[in-house]
Scaffold this motif. Structure first.
Motif, PDB file in Angstrom:
ATOM      1  N   SER A  37      -8.422   9.998   1.549  1.00 21.54           N
ATOM      2  CA  SER A  37      -8.876   8.488   1.289  1.00 21.54           C
ATOM      3  C   SER A  37      -8.004   7.832   0.221  1.00 21.54           C
ATOM      4  O   SER A  37      -8.159   6.685   0.167  1.00 21.54           O
ATOM      5  CB  SER A  37     -10.323   8.438   1.040  1.00 21.54           C
ATOM      6  N   GLU A  38      -7.254   8.541  -0.600  1.00 22.16           N
ATOM      7  CA  GLU A  38      -6.651   8.044  -1.752  1.00 22.16           C
ATOM      8  C   GLU A  38      -5.546   7.051  -1.146  1.00 22.16           C
ATOM      9  O   GLU A  38      -4.642   7.289  -0.134  1.00 22.16           O
ATOM     10  CB  GLU A  38      -5.943   9.206  -2.603  1.00 22.16           C
ATOM     11  N   LEU A  39      -5.522   5.846  -1.975  1.00 16.62           N
ATOM     12  CA  LEU A  39      -4.446   5.130  -1.685  1.00 16.62           C
ATOM     13  C   LEU A  39      -4.169   4.347  -3.104  1.00 16.62           C
ATOM     14  O   LEU A  39      -4.793   4.518  -3.963  1.00 16.62           O
ATOM     15  CB  LEU A  39      -4.722   4.098  -0.654  1.00 16.62           C
ATOM     16  N   ARG A  40      -2.698   3.790  -3.133  1.00 12.44           N
ATOM     17  CA  ARG A  40      -2.632   2.976  -4.162  1.00 12.44           C
ATOM     18  C   ARG A  40      -2.026   1.619  -3.517  1.00 12.44           C
ATOM     19  O   ARG A  40      -1.231   1.505  -2.868  1.00 12.44           O
ATOM     20  CB  ARG A  40      -1.226   3.449  -5.081  1.00 12.44           C
ATOM     21  N   GLY A  41      -2.677   0.343  -4.333  1.00 13.37           N
ATOM     22  CA  GLY A  41      -2.176  -0.838  -3.631  1.00 13.37           C
ATOM     23  C   GLY A  41      -2.049  -1.811  -4.640  1.00 13.37           C
ATOM     24  O   GLY A  41      -2.435  -1.815  -5.848  1.00 13.37           O
ATOM     25  N   GLU A  42      -1.244  -2.909  -4.244  1.00 18.24           N
ATOM     26  CA  GLU A  42      -1.254  -4.082  -4.993  1.00 18.24           C
ATOM     27  C   GLU A  42      -0.885  -5.424  -4.218  1.00 18.24           C
ATOM     28  O   GLU A  42      -0.244  -5.145  -3.210  1.00 18.24           O
ATOM     29  CB  GLU A  42       0.271  -4.204  -6.002  1.00 18.24           C
TER      30      GLU A  42
ATOM     31  N   PHE B 139     -14.752  -7.296  -3.281  1.00 18.07           N
ATOM     32  CA  PHE B 139     -13.903  -6.074  -3.420  1.00 18.07           C
ATOM     33  C   PHE B 139     -15.181  -5.193  -3.820  1.00 18.07           C
ATOM     34  O   PHE B 139     -15.588  -5.115  -4.648  1.00 18.07           O
ATOM     35  CB  PHE B 139     -12.980  -6.211  -4.347  1.00 18.07           C
ATOM     36  N   PHE B 140     -14.815  -3.899  -2.918  1.00 19.17           N
ATOM     37  CA  PHE B 140     -15.564  -2.852  -3.159  1.00 19.17           C
ATOM     38  C   PHE B 140     -14.694  -1.448  -3.040  1.00 19.17           C
ATOM     39  O   PHE B 140     -15.333  -0.513  -2.427  1.00 19.17           O
ATOM     40  CB  PHE B 140     -16.896  -2.665  -2.372  1.00 19.17           C
ATOM     41  N   GLY B 141     -13.669  -1.592  -3.649  1.00 14.74           N
ATOM     42  CA  GLY B 141     -12.659  -0.405  -3.396  1.00 14.74           C
ATOM     43  C   GLY B 141     -12.366   0.440  -4.637  1.00 14.74           C
ATOM     44  O   GLY B 141     -13.208   0.538  -5.692  1.00 14.74           O
ATOM     45  N   PRO B 142     -10.960   0.958  -4.965  1.00 12.43           N
ATOM     46  CA  PRO B 142     -10.468   1.594  -5.754  1.00 12.43           C
ATOM     47  C   PRO B 142     -10.560   0.878  -7.046  1.00 12.43           C
ATOM     48  O   PRO B 142     -10.746  -0.257  -6.955  1.00 12.43           O
ATOM     49  CB  PRO B 142      -9.077   1.885  -5.365  1.00 12.43           C
TER      50      PRO B 142
ATOM     51  N   PRO C   9     -11.466   4.148  -1.607  1.00 13.44           N
ATOM     52  CA  PRO C   9     -12.064   2.726  -1.027  1.00 13.44           C
ATOM     53  C   PRO C   9     -13.426   3.106  -1.072  1.00 13.44           C
ATOM     54  O   PRO C   9     -14.069   4.185  -1.265  1.00 13.44           O
ATOM     55  CB  PRO C   9     -11.455   2.840   0.360  1.00 13.44           C
ATOM     56  N   GLY C  10     -14.172   1.822  -1.381  1.00 16.58           N
ATOM     57  CA  GLY C  10     -15.562   2.085  -1.323  1.00 16.58           C
ATOM     58  C   GLY C  10     -16.109   2.136   0.286  1.00 16.58           C
ATOM     59  O   GLY C  10     -15.239   2.307   1.044  1.00 16.58           O
ATOM     60  N   ILE C  11     -17.424   2.244   0.335  1.00 18.76           N
ATOM     61  CA  ILE C  11     -18.051   2.822   1.673  1.00 18.76           C
ATOM     62  C   ILE C  11     -18.977   1.585   2.025  1.00 18.76           C
ATOM     63  O   ILE C  11     -19.825   1.339   1.040  1.00 18.76           O
ATOM     64  CB  ILE C  11     -18.604   4.158   1.761  1.00 18.76           C
TER      65      ILE C  11
ATOM     66  N   LEU D  11       0.931  -1.305  -0.002  1.00 16.37           N
ATOM     67  CA  LEU D  11       0.048   0.014  -0.180  1.00 16.37           C
ATOM     68  C   LEU D  11       0.922   1.124   0.093  1.00 16.37           C
ATOM     69  O   LEU D  11       1.899   1.382   0.636  1.00 16.37           O
ATOM     70  CB  LEU D  11      -0.992   0.084   1.299  1.00 16.37           C
ATOM     71  N   THR D  12       0.458   2.153  -0.822  1.00  9.97           N
ATOM     72  CA  THR D  12       1.242   3.478  -0.842  1.00  9.97           C
ATOM     73  C   THR D  12       0.249   4.611  -0.287  1.00  9.97           C
ATOM     74  O   THR D  12      -0.776   4.666  -1.037  1.00  9.97           O
ATOM     75  CB  THR D  12       1.705   3.851  -2.308  1.00  9.97           C
ATOM     76  N   VAL D  13       0.379   5.224   0.720  1.00  6.29           N
ATOM     77  CA  VAL D  13      -0.289   6.280   1.153  1.00  6.29           C
ATOM     78  C   VAL D  13       0.433   7.721   1.112  1.00  6.29           C
ATOM     79  O   VAL D  13       1.223   8.072   1.972  1.00  6.29           O
ATOM     80  CB  VAL D  13      -0.850   6.118   2.559  1.00  6.29           C
ATOM     81  N   ALA D  14       0.236   8.264  -0.020  1.00  3.13           N
ATOM     82  CA  ALA D  14       0.855   9.571  -0.329  1.00  3.13           C
ATOM     83  C   ALA D  14       0.517  10.767   0.266  1.00  3.13           C
ATOM     84  O   ALA D  14       1.568  11.496   0.483  1.00  3.13           O
ATOM     85  CB  ALA D  14       0.922   9.635  -2.055  1.00  3.13           C
ATOM     86  N   ARG D  15      -0.599  10.806   0.742  1.00  2.00           N
ATOM     87  CA  ARG D  15      -1.229  11.909   1.460  1.00  2.00           C
ATOM     88  C   ARG D  15      -2.033  11.264   2.655  1.00  2.00           C
ATOM     89  O   ARG D  15      -3.170  11.215   2.547  1.00  2.00           O
ATOM     90  CB  ARG D  15      -1.915  12.777   0.293  1.00  2.00           C
ATOM     91  N   PRO D  16      -1.193  11.020   3.739  1.00  2.00           N
ATOM     92  CA  PRO D  16      -1.890  10.655   4.933  1.00  2.00           C
ATOM     93  C   PRO D  16      -3.103  11.454   5.521  1.00  2.00           C
ATOM     94  O   PRO D  16      -2.923  12.719   5.233  1.00  2.00           O
ATOM     95  CB  PRO D  16      -0.897  10.484   6.002  1.00  2.00           C
ATOM     96  N   GLY D  17      -4.168  11.138   5.868  1.00  2.00           N
ATOM     97  CA  GLY D  17      -5.407  11.683   6.282  1.00  2.00           C
ATOM     98  C   GLY D  17      -6.437  11.830   5.011  1.00  2.00           C
ATOM     99  O   GLY D  17      -7.739  12.296   5.400  1.00  2.00           O
TER     100      GLY D  17
END
Length: 472
Positions: free
Chosen positions: A54-59, A77-80, A127-129, A46-52
């Motif tokens: 909701s955006e993330l990048r994952g593999e 899966f109900f995410g990005p 991410p989804g809600i 997971l890459t969290v470039a801007r903590p705080g």
């Protein structure tokens, strides 16, 4: 709404209907999971470039096998947005079905029992809600975002992120077989800006500085846990190390580390000052602590505490000794021994609640008085048999306090020595696996005999509230 994305054009089989794959058939969440799928390990980056935010990048690479032939893989899966899926390193077709909260993948050949394969999913975005189906106020599950404060009087609170997923929120940020019957090990790699700390379930194995002002923290959770118990935290933390506690399997040392946001007040920290003693008391009743590490990560939102594996998620407002003890007990009951169906969640909450009584007794308090207070609460609020029938029953008073009184009744029926032996037999048999209420009753019959089984069964099944059991 359904989105079809094709990774290759030639020799691609047509996608079968989504409903062709059977779910686990959970009593409370019948749409979760895939029958026959067994995820052995998740290797998550997971890459969290801007903590705080909701955006993330994952593999994530899932190591899979099956208990029956599977022509398709149906992940929760109900995410990005998913950008690519690979099977054993090669691109395959997939479909993201938003309405069903599923990611459908067709491997080149059916996955057969005893065969292992890897499935890699790349994704990015928000991410989804998923809203908690049983809580008394609106609560969004899964990936949590805590925006940072603007500078005020020279001080700024950093943005933060963390997971709060029980019961069904993990698939908002992680493609997974998101059902407690399919436990797995985890490797979690968290990349964050310099000055932030990443933390996750398990033991930290590395921390690497990267170019561009980022760093990566890697954690390995070597014992299988349910997906909802995966902890991930990003914040400006102070990591506090404490002496290891020799109460693990075979007397192995349990690593102690807590994560406090920078500036956490001393009263909040003091709620966790007795964790080593708690570990000793609980392991004396339940048997060895089942993991390699334990600690807490404190968060600032007013949310429920959660027993995320090896690293309980503890809001400032829940930073009190009884809550800390309760979440620690869940490491045995919930994380190591996990219900195979959500209807049996009382096996988590009843045991963790009874641990509060055992701890209080170890401090010289009157355990019978605590049991009487539980009984009074149930008489006022009403009760039900312990196996849940609806989402609203999952975490109600009966799951906690009637569940605890069921154990109290067993203790009264068989005495402390046999009760302790039963608890340790239960954890020895089912740690690392899953359990149903019927399994508990069967073990009681063999371990403590018909009187113990009858005492438990009455409290589990009776529509009315049985009489309060009294310790001699």
């Amino acid at each position: 709404m359904s989105q079809l994305q094709v990774a290759q054009v030639q020799d691609i089989p047509s996608l079968p209907p989504l409903q062709a794959a059977r779910t686990t058939g959970d009593s409370i969440f019948p749409a979760l999971g895939q029958l026959g799928l067994d995820v052995l390990n998740y290797d998550l980056t997971l890459t969290v470039a801007r903590p705080g935010t909701s955006e993330l990048r994952g593999e994530v690479t899932l190591t899979l096998t099956a208990t029956q032939p599977l022509a398709q893989i149906q992940l929760d899966f109900f995410g990005p947005t998913v950008s690519a899926v690979r099977w054993n390193g090669r691109p395959v077709v997939f479909r993201s079905d938003i309405a069903a909260q599923k990611l459908l993948v067709v491997p080149p050949a059916p996955l057969l029992p005893g065969v292992e394969a890897t499935l890699t999913v790349s994704y990015a975005g928000a991410p989804g809600i998923v809203r908690d189906p049983d809580f008394s106020y609106p609560l969004e599950l899964g990936w949590q975002s805590v925006p940072g404060d603007e500078a005020s009087a020279g001080a700024t609170r950093a943005g933060a992120n963390f997971t709060l997923s029980e019961p069904n929120g993990t698939h908002t940020f992680l493609p997974s077989n998101d059902h407690p019957s399919d436990k797995a090990t985890f490797t979690t790699r968290i990349t964050v800006p310099a000055g932030f700390t990443g933390a996750a379930s398990g033991v930290q194995v590395s921390q690497t500085e990267l170019e561009g002002g980022f760093q990566t923290f890697v954690f390995r959770q070597a014992q299988p846990i349910p997906t909802y118990a995966l902890a991930i935290h990003v914040n400006q933390f102070e990591r506090v190390e404490s002496p290891a506690v020799p109460v693990g399997v075979g007397g192995s040392p349990v690593q102690r580390r807590d994560y406090f946001p920078v500036g956490t007040a001393q009263p909040t920290r003091e709620a966790y000052a007795r964790t080593a003693e708690m570990l000793r008391v609980l392991s004396g009743w339940f048997g060895p602590y089942p993991f390699e590490a334990y600690g807490v990560a404190v968060v600032t939102p007013q949310l429920p505490a959660l027993e995320t594996a090896t690293l309980s998620t503890m809001p400032v407002t829940s930073s009190r000794e009884p809550v800390a003890l309760h979440e620690l007990a869940h490491q045995w009951f919930g994380n190591a021994i996990t219900p195979a169906d959500w209807s049996d969640v009382w096996l988590n909450e009843g045991f963790a609640t009874y641990a509060e009584l055992l701890w209080a007794e170890a401090q010289g308090q009157d355990g019978q008085a605590i049991a009487a207070r539980w009984m009074d609460t149930l008489n006022r609020r009403g009760t039900r048999p312990l196996v849940a029938r609806t989402p609203e029953q999952l975490f109600d008073t009966s799951a906690y306090q009637r569940g605890a009184l069921a154990l109290h009744a067993l203790r009264v029926a068989v005495g402390d020595d046999r009760f302790r032996a039963f608890l340790q037999a239960y954890t020895a048999r089912y740690s690392g696996g899953t359990v149903r209420t019927a399994d508990l009753l069967a073990l009681a019959q063999t371990q403590v005999g018909p009187e113990g089984e009858a005492a438990l069964k009455l409290w589990i099944e009776s529509p009315a509230l049985p009489a309060l059991p009294i310790l001699p």
